[in-house]
Scaffold this active site. Sequence first.
Site, mmCIF file in Angstrom:
data_model
loop_
_atom_site.group_PDB
_atom_site.id
_atom_site.type_symbol
_atom_site.label_atom_id
_atom_site.label_comp_id
_atom_site.label_asym_id
_atom_site.label_seq_id
_atom_site.Cartn_x
_atom_site.Cartn_y
_atom_site.Cartn_z
ATOM 1 N N HIS A 111 0.808 -1.211 0.000
ATOM 2 C CA HIS A 111 0.000 0.000 0.000
ATOM 3 C C HIS A 111 0.849 1.273 0.000
ATOM 4 C CE1 HIS A 111 -2.483 3.104 2.022
ATOM 5 N NE2 HIS A 111 -3.421 2.612 1.213
ATOM 6 N N CYS A 135 -1.648 -2.524 -16.284
ATOM 7 C CA CYS A 135 -1.810 -1.393 -15.367
ATOM 8 C C CYS A 135 -1.218 -1.688 -13.986
ATOM 9 C CB CYS A 135 -3.272 -0.997 -15.239
ATOM 10 S SG CYS A 135 -4.295 -2.291 -14.530
HETATM 11 C C1 PEP Z 1 -2.940 -5.040 -9.909
HETATM 12 O O1 PEP Z 1 -3.348 -5.937 -9.183
HETATM 13 O O2 PEP Z 1 -2.005 -5.175 -10.723
HETATM 14 C C2 PEP Z 1 -3.538 -3.701 -9.835
HETATM 15 C C3 PEP Z 1 -3.151 -2.737 -10.661
HETATM 16 O O3 PEP Z 1 -4.470 -3.457 -8.883
HETATM 17 P P1 PEP Z 1 -4.172 -3.226 -7.332
HETATM 18 O O4 PEP Z 1 -2.727 -2.902 -7.207
HETATM 19 O O5 PEP Z 1 -5.053 -2.115 -6.929
HETATM 20 O O6 PEP Z 1 -4.562 -4.528 -6.724
#
Ligand code: PEP
Length: 854
Positions: free
Chosen positions: A433, A809
């Site tokens: 986080h 992403c």
């Molecule tokens: C991922 O899991 O790659 C993502 C972009 O979402 P998050 O980091 O919010 O889980």
Amino acid sequence: MLRCERNAAVQNNPDTTLVTPDAPIHNVTHGGRAKCLQRLARLDLPVPTTVALSFDAVQRIAKGHLPDIDAILEQFPQDALLCARPSSQDPDWGGPSAILNIGMNDARHEALRDTLGTDAAAAVFTRFVQSYAIHVDRLDPDMFDTITGEGSAALADVLDAYQHEAETPFPITRAEQLAGVLKSMARAWDGTSARLLRQAKGAPVDAGLGLVIQQMAFGVGQGECGSGVLQLVSSKTGMPQITGRYLRQSQGRDALRSGADSVFISRDDRGPSLEDSVPDCFAQLVAHATLMRERLRAEMQVEFTIENGQLHILDGVRVSRSSRAAVRIAVQLARDGIIPRQEALMRVEPNALNELLHRQVDRHAKRDLLGSGIAASPGAATGRLVFSANEAQASAARNEDCILVRRETSPEDIRGMHAAKAVITERGGITSHAAVIGRGIGLPCVVGVGDMRFQTQLGQLQTKDGRIIKAGDIVTVDGTNGSILLGAPETLEAALDDAFQDLMDWADAERDIDIRANADTPADAQTARNFAAQGIGLCRTEHMFFEDGRLTVMREMIFAETSDDRRAVLDRLLPMQRADFIQLFNIMQGKPVCIRLFDPPLHEFLPTDRDGQRDLADALNLPLSDVTRRIESMMEYNPMLGLRGVRLGVTVPEIYEMQARAIFEATIEASRDGDPVVPEIMIPLVSAKREVELVRTNVDAVAAAVATERGAEFTYRLGVMVETPRAALRAGDIAQHCSFLSFGTNDLTQMTYGLSRDDAGRFMSDYVRKEVFVEDPFHTLDIDGVGELLKLGSERGRATRPEVTLSICGEHGGNPESIKFCREAGFDYVSCSPFRVPVARLAAAQLAIAGRIT
Ligand code: PEP
Ligand code: MG
């Protein structure tokens, strides 16, 4: 006759060749220094006679086969002293130390006494014997420690010490000495530590070493004698600024030694300069350096010697440079028409842009290291330690810079993170986080700090060596290399100047893959726009629920007993979400915005401590026991694999319905004054096609309802986040129901490895050190495993829906190696943290240029 043969053995002999304008000398066969000296010779600069030895020749020397030493020596006047220097293919790979004054012996010493005087001549000889003993014979440098005198007495002692230690008299002939020097330099290159050192700098295993043997221009003697260096730009900024040092009666790079009595190169208020004292040589030097810049197509540092008023150019090396100087130098060379723009782009390492985008600890600043961890978000910041988000906000209110220390951060800390100048966490990895948020908002962040004890209750940190750093103490976080430093070392400001802007514009003209940004808030979106992102590739909507006034409503929603109650509370969140989306659409001005529906487990929004639970009970007018029971009942053993993402969308559909309505109403609003907005809605954590069908039916129904209520028309695109291995495997089915697939490589890596992204930091460095993993897979895309799922998923998706948009992403999106992978796999765009966008733009441009060259 013999002389002719000997000359033939050197001139134009590819292995031992006299450096002339047309000798067969190449970077890849003789190294950068030899090639540079040839270029200087072609420019007719006053370079002393030089012979270059090829990589092959040096390799043979290392195996005991010397070249024809006499033939080499015949290229130089009989009594000339020589020096030998390394010439590796890339100057950054280093090489053995240069040896000066080869040929010093009693006869030369005698001759030098007449010109230099007794003491100076003895000093030259003494230095040569010492350097020969240490670098050539590899004798213990301590053997000279007891010799304290000067002049002839010291020389005699040094020669005695040599004979005693080496058990042989000091070699007297130039040929013997040169042979010894060549052998030792060739062997040094093969040594284990030299090999490891250069490989760490990117040299291939079989990197070769060339050598150059050059006639010494004597910087000591009668008349104006000395040596120094000059360059035309500042190494720190790359801006035009003649800099360097000059030291009378010196050789080599003595002028740069700390404590040396050297003078400035150009006129300077702080003291005497070469420009004032020897203006002719200074003017010649500047002219030579300018010519070198134009013709060698690089900013060079000129190494020179003045011998009795006569200027000699010994060498030219690329100016050492900070990242910001590298950008300025490359751009200015292109602006001046010296190199094409494409070449300027290729000369800047994409990751080096990080140093321009953020304030940095000055490379030369003194560092008092307290601890280190994973460099999760680059940049440097100084402030007083605080141990809670509330204290961080209080500090910000007092206008006091602070560093937030947490075991790990949770969404509740976001406001504290915004208030802090940097964040340190004990736990976590590159996608935890704190790391994700830090990179998103450009906040320096070091996570997984395993070598300090976090005594958060006591408000203190304990270092490995037992030092206690308390709340209120001033520390500096260097998020670029993952260190925590005591105090406030000097820092350099971010430098988003005209050179940076030009480089970015040129990059955009070259690249052939789009770059979007992951942006959750209007501030992120603005940063993304400032860095010319082509849209938002991931807006994590859950972050919006932690804003002031929303968390309590969110908690009420979680505690609602019935669907109607839940809807009633969500109706209060709706206008807030709508306002968020209107802002995002407006900031992005028609560029695509991909909004991900709610993803985290609901209990992340609930208080974890007794006080928080009591406050919640008050706010909801419920008995505390009800609140705690409810919270306990929602706890999961594996929350990241539990009720989150689309699973919530299927089982608690009201949340997604509210979000869809907010998106559509915002779409209508934002389209009123400009081009129609086409929102992209993304479903997280999908693993089955049916999940998409169910969500799609609901979202379509909301779209139809909003269109009817408002009497407006709009379209939208629905897509799926491929972040479970099953979604990648079943991408063929899934793609039939959506317009785009965006690979979330954070969760996909977590689930492919079965490795918690929040806990991996604890042992990741052991795993990388023991070569279980080549790199931290949360940081560098695992091309072999996770990459295979990406390939499979994209191929299967395209097979059933050829026009499906493909992207990535996860946090890997901004890394040059992931961009390479995505480009080759035919992806349409990559999306990364806003501050990574410039790095991604440059990396993509380099790949496109390289693709056209090969
Ligand atoms: C991922 O899991 O790659 C993502 C972009 O979402 P998050 O980091 O919010 O889980
Ligand atoms: Mg995810």
